[in-house]
Design a protein around this motif. Structure first.
Motif, PDB file in Angstrom:
ATOM      1  N   LYS A 107       0.832  -1.222   0.000  1.00 42.79           N
ATOM      2  CA  LYS A 107       0.000   0.000   0.000  1.00 42.79           C
ATOM      3  C   LYS A 107       0.857   1.260   0.000  1.00 42.79           C
ATOM      4  O   LYS A 107       0.486   2.279  -0.575  1.00 42.79           O
ATOM      5  CB  LYS A 107      -0.926   0.002   1.220  1.00 42.79           C
ATOM      6  N   GLY A 108       1.991   1.189   0.668  1.00 37.77           N
ATOM      7  CA  GLY A 108       2.912   2.328   0.676  1.00 37.77           C
ATOM      8  C   GLY A 108       3.485   2.560  -0.710  1.00 37.77           C
ATOM      9  O   GLY A 108       3.530   3.693  -1.207  1.00 37.77           O
ATOM     10  N   LEU A 109       3.905   1.486  -1.345  1.00 34.24           N
ATOM     11  CA  LEU A 109       4.468   1.598  -2.703  1.00 34.24           C
ATOM     12  C   LEU A 109       3.441   2.178  -3.670  1.00 34.24           C
ATOM     13  O   LEU A 109       3.752   3.001  -4.522  1.00 34.24           O
ATOM     14  CB  LEU A 109       4.939   0.223  -3.198  1.00 34.24           C
ATOM     15  N   LYS A 110       2.201   1.732  -3.489  1.00 31.58           N
ATOM     16  CA  LYS A 110       1.116   2.160  -4.373  1.00 31.58           C
ATOM     17  C   LYS A 110       0.875   3.674  -4.269  1.00 31.58           C
ATOM     18  O   LYS A 110       0.614   4.343  -5.262  1.00 31.58           O
ATOM     19  CB  LYS A 110      -0.140   1.363  -3.984  1.00 31.58           C
ATOM     20  N   PHE A 111       0.966   4.206  -3.053  1.00 24.73           N
ATOM     21  CA  PHE A 111       0.757   5.649  -2.884  1.00 24.73           C
ATOM     22  C   PHE A 111       1.703   6.449  -3.782  1.00 24.73           C
ATOM     23  O   PHE A 111       1.309   7.401  -4.453  1.00 24.73           O
ATOM     24  CB  PHE A 111       0.935   6.066  -1.413  1.00 24.73           C
ATOM     25  N   TYR A 112       2.978   6.042  -3.794  1.00 26.49           N
ATOM     26  CA  TYR A 112       3.951   6.796  -4.605  1.00 26.49           C
ATOM     27  C   TYR A 112       3.777   6.528  -6.105  1.00 26.49           C
ATOM     28  O   TYR A 112       4.038   7.417  -6.915  1.00 26.49           O
ATOM     29  CB  TYR A 112       5.379   6.545  -4.109  1.00 26.49           C
ATOM     30  N   ASP A 113       3.296   5.332  -6.470  1.00 25.35           N
ATOM     31  CA  ASP A 113       2.919   5.112  -7.888  1.00 25.35           C
ATOM     32  C   ASP A 113       1.934   6.200  -8.316  1.00 25.35           C
ATOM     33  O   ASP A 113       2.094   6.826  -9.356  1.00 25.35           O
ATOM     34  CB  ASP A 113       2.175   3.773  -8.064  1.00 25.35           C
ATOM     35  N   ASP A 114       0.904   6.379  -7.474  1.00 26.01           N
ATOM     36  CA  ASP A 114      -0.164   7.328  -7.815  1.00 26.01           C
ATOM     37  C   ASP A 114       0.348   8.763  -7.817  1.00 26.01           C
ATOM     38  O   ASP A 114       0.001   9.555  -8.691  1.00 26.01           O
ATOM     39  CB  ASP A 114      -1.323   7.200  -6.815  1.00 26.01           C
ATOM     40  N   LEU A 115       1.179   9.083  -6.827  1.00 23.61           N
ATOM     41  CA  LEU A 115       1.715  10.444  -6.746  1.00 23.61           C
ATOM     42  C   LEU A 115       2.572  10.773  -7.972  1.00 23.61           C
ATOM     43  O   LEU A 115       2.411  11.814  -8.604  1.00 23.61           O
ATOM     44  CB  LEU A 115       2.539  10.602  -5.455  1.00 23.61           C
ATOM     45  N   PHE A 116       3.453   9.846  -8.342  1.00 24.70           N
ATOM     46  CA  PHE A 116       4.348  10.123  -9.486  1.00 24.70           C
ATOM     47  C   PHE A 116       3.552  10.167 -10.796  1.00 24.70           C
ATOM     48  O   PHE A 116       3.855  10.940 -11.687  1.00 24.70           O
ATOM     49  CB  PHE A 116       5.477   9.081  -9.563  1.00 24.70           C
ATOM     50  N   LYS A 117       2.532   9.342 -10.861  1.00 25.07           N
ATOM     51  CA  LYS A 117       1.678   9.354 -12.053  1.00 25.07           C
ATOM     52  C   LYS A 117       1.007  10.722 -12.191  1.00 25.07           C
ATOM     53  O   LYS A 117       0.978  11.307 -13.276  1.00 25.07           O
ATOM     54  CB  LYS A 117       0.624   8.238 -11.922  1.00 25.07           C
ATOM     55  N   THR A 118       0.506  11.236 -11.092  1.00 23.95           N
ATOM     56  CA  THR A 118      -0.119  12.565 -11.118  1.00 23.95           C
ATOM     57  C   THR A 118       0.892  13.620 -11.558  1.00 23.95           C
ATOM     58  O   THR A 118       0.589  14.481 -12.374  1.00 23.95           O
ATOM     59  CB  THR A 118      -0.672  12.917  -9.711  1.00 23.95           C
ATOM     60  N   CYS A 119       2.094  13.559 -11.020  1.00 21.83           N
ATOM     61  CA  CYS A 119       3.138  14.519 -11.433  1.00 21.83           C
ATOM     62  C   CYS A 119       3.329  14.469 -12.948  1.00 21.83           C
ATOM     63  O   CYS A 119       3.313  15.495 -13.621  1.00 21.83           O
ATOM     64  CB  CYS A 119       4.470  14.202 -10.751  1.00 21.83           C
ATOM     65  N   HIS A 120       3.486  13.262 -13.484  1.00 17.13           N
ATOM     66  CA  HIS A 120       3.757  13.124 -14.922  1.00 17.13           C
ATOM     67  C   HIS A 120       2.573  13.593 -15.776  1.00 17.13           C
ATOM     68  O   HIS A 120       2.772  14.099 -16.875  1.00 17.13           O
ATOM     69  CB  HIS A 120       4.159  11.693 -15.264  1.00 17.13           C
ATOM     70  N   GLU A 121       1.377  13.428 -15.249  1.00 21.01           N
ATOM     71  CA  GLU A 121       0.211  13.921 -16.007  1.00 21.01           C
ATOM     72  C   GLU A 121       0.316  15.423 -16.258  1.00 21.01           C
ATOM     73  O   GLU A 121      -0.204  15.938 -17.233  1.00 21.01           O
ATOM     74  CB  GLU A 121      -1.077  13.597 -15.252  1.00 21.01           C
ATOM     75  N   TYR A 122       0.991  16.105 -15.340  1.00 23.28           N
ATOM     76  CA  TYR A 122       1.165  17.563 -15.492  1.00 23.28           C
ATOM     77  C   TYR A 122       2.559  17.917 -16.024  1.00 23.28           C
ATOM     78  O   TYR A 122       2.962  19.074 -15.969  1.00 23.28           O
ATOM     79  CB  TYR A 122       0.958  18.258 -14.146  1.00 23.28           C
ATOM     80  N   GLY A 123       3.294  16.930 -16.484  1.00 23.52           N
ATOM     81  CA  GLY A 123       4.635  17.201 -17.016  1.00 23.52           C
ATOM     82  C   GLY A 123       5.631  17.604 -15.939  1.00 23.52           C
ATOM     83  O   GLY A 123       6.589  18.333 -16.205  1.00 23.52           O
TER      84      GLY A 123
END
Ligand code: P53
Length: 481
Positions: A107-123
């Protein structure tokens, strides 16, 4: 408008650390870290570190600014400013709650997957610190923190899990935040947060200094092993060290003051000497010998240090200090001593940190001359009290002035002095819990967060005047300050 002279791909953005903003301190399997047992202090009172979480105490990092549940909204605001990069850390205790488990917490790893994905969505490019004052408390209680060699394996395992998981979503990494803070080995807070060294009983100053060198050595070996491991996983990774770069000026042109200032700077820079050059500096070998510290430093370690040097130097820059030679103390730096004196040429913040924009150019030039590596400013900024007007606006010209002068000095270093600078990530781009004092009222952000020092507030986000100013700076690549 003339161009600023900064490279086109310059990484503008901001910086934070997991423990100071995420909150959700015990959600989704997260373990307790050293930051979870630190109370609130002030400009004059240090934070207290309790043995465990006590029910009658307030721990500001438990809630942070609840970034854990607000990150989508917050990253969107950063993208509105035009951020190209966002620095945060991965909370070690989300991935390994106790630090010595076999398997990581999904679950911890998953949180950062989501966070980094959000970052990349905004470049936005994530810039990740692996250890930012977030040691699992269990590792401190069971193993005594970084003065135990076993810590190396726990850290390298954590780093390797992160490198594998995020090999396609994170390119820029740093190993230990402000590893050189330990110069102040008599400061309880810094030794606990950097190295998990906690002294229940009073010990001699030389014991503390010896522990500091031992803990630092293991951290340096762990950092080098992490660099080696990361490069194997993705050769395109850029892995840096991270220091709190704070030049010490001689208070006068007296030769004794000049030599002493030189030695104090050496005492702060030896971590970088090793992380960049891969060898212990000559003076330090003599120093450890003269003090009779007999640190555990093996030939294997020395080989690893040579092999795991960093790609760039990441550093925070806030202030400079001045020193004066004291003949009773000689040329050895004594932590928290009278050797540090007031610099009459500089003003200070409300928290007593000197304000010295030219010192940033000095730092960039100094680091370039000494190390010939790309540099990355991953923290800089002004901690100040902000006021909300009746109409909800927040006017913070003091913050804009501070940042403008520092950015201007930084541009001079790049344009006129040839410094190879990767980016500029001012600290606390969104208001968060102060590391040094635990206060919310010591604010750095372009984005205001409604929360006070006792944990009251709506957590609503608001744009300060500096938000619009920084947006313009990024848009013009530093040409319009
Ligand atoms: P705060 C001093 C004390 C603690 C951490 O600091 C520090 C420093 C800086 O000299 O380092 C960094 O919040 C640190 C951040 C921290 C920031 O400075 O005490 O990497 O975690 O928040 C600012 O005002």
């Amino acid at each position: 408008m003339q161009e600023s002279g900064l490279p086109k791909n310059f990484l503008w953005g901001g910086a934070v650390a997991a423990h100071q903003l995420e909150g959700a301190w015990n959600e989704d399997g997260k373990g307790t870290s050293i930051a979870d047992v630190m109370t609130v202090g002030s400009a004059t009172t240090p934070r207290t570190i309790t043995y465990d979480v006590e029910s009658d105490k307030y721990y500001p990092n438990h809630q942070g600014i609840d970034f854990y549940h607000h990150y989508k909204e917050d990253i969107k605001l950063m993208s509105e400013m035009g951020f190209k990069a966002f620095r945060t850390s991965i909370a070690w205790t989300r991935i390994f709650p106790n630090g010595d488990e076999e398997q990581p917490n999904e679950k911890g790893l998953k949180f950062y997957d989501d966070l980094f994905k959000t970052c990349h969505e905004y470049g936005i490019e994530p810039v990740i610190t692996l250890s930012h004052f977030e040691i699992p408390l269990h590792l401190i209680h069971k193993y005594g923190g970084w003065k135990n060699r076993k810590m190396i394996n726990f850290f390298v395992k954590f780093a390797t899990v992160c490198f594998n998981r995020y090999k396609d979503s994170v390119k820029y990494w740093m190993t230990f935040n402000e590893i050189d803070n330990q110069t102040d080995y008599l400061d309880d807070y810094l030794m606990a947060t950097n190295s998990g060294l906690i002294y229940e009983k009073k010990v001699s100053n030389s014991t503390r200094e010896r522990d500091m060198f031992q803990a630092s050595h293991y951290e340096l070996v762990a950092s080098a092993l992490a660099v080696k491991s990361g490069k194997k996983i993705n050769p395109n990774f850029k892995i840096g060290n991270m220091i709190n770069f704070k030049p010490f000026y001689a208070i006068s042109a007296k030769p004794e003051d000049a030599l002493f200032a030189h030695k104090v700077n050496d005492y702060r820079n030896w971590w970088t000497d090793i992380q960049v050059r891969g060898v212990y500096p000559e003076w330090l070998i003599k120093y450890l010998d003269r003090k009779g510290y007999h640190e555990d430093i093996t030939d294997d370690d020395l080989k690893i240090l040579k092999e795991g040097t960093v790609d760039y130097i990441g550093f925070s820059y806030y202030s400079t200090k001045a020193v004066k030679y004291n003949k009773d103390m000689g040329y050895d730096f004594v932590s928290q001593s009278k050797q540090v004196v007031n610099n009459p040429y500089l003003k200070s913040t409300d928290w007593g940190w000197t304000i010295d924009p030219l010192g940033l150019r000095y730092s960039l030039d100094f680091l370039t001359d000494r190390y010939h590596k790309p540099l990355f400013i991953v923290e800089n900024g002004l901690g100040a009290v902000d006021h909300i007007e009746k109409d909800g606006s927040i006017h913070d010209p003091y913050r804009v002035d501070y940042l403008r002068e520092h950015i201007s000095a930084m541009i001079d270093a790049v344009k006129d002095d040839g410094v190879n600078l990767m980016g500029y990530l001012p600290w606390g781009c969104i208001d968060l819990v102060s590391a040094g004092t635990g206060q919310m009222s010591k604010r750095y952000g372009f984005i205001y967060v409604d929360m006070d020092n006792d944990g009251n507030g709506t957590l609503n986000r608001k744009k300060k005047d500096s938000f619009y100013w920084f947006k313009k700076v990024i848009k013009t690549n530093g040409a319009d300050l």
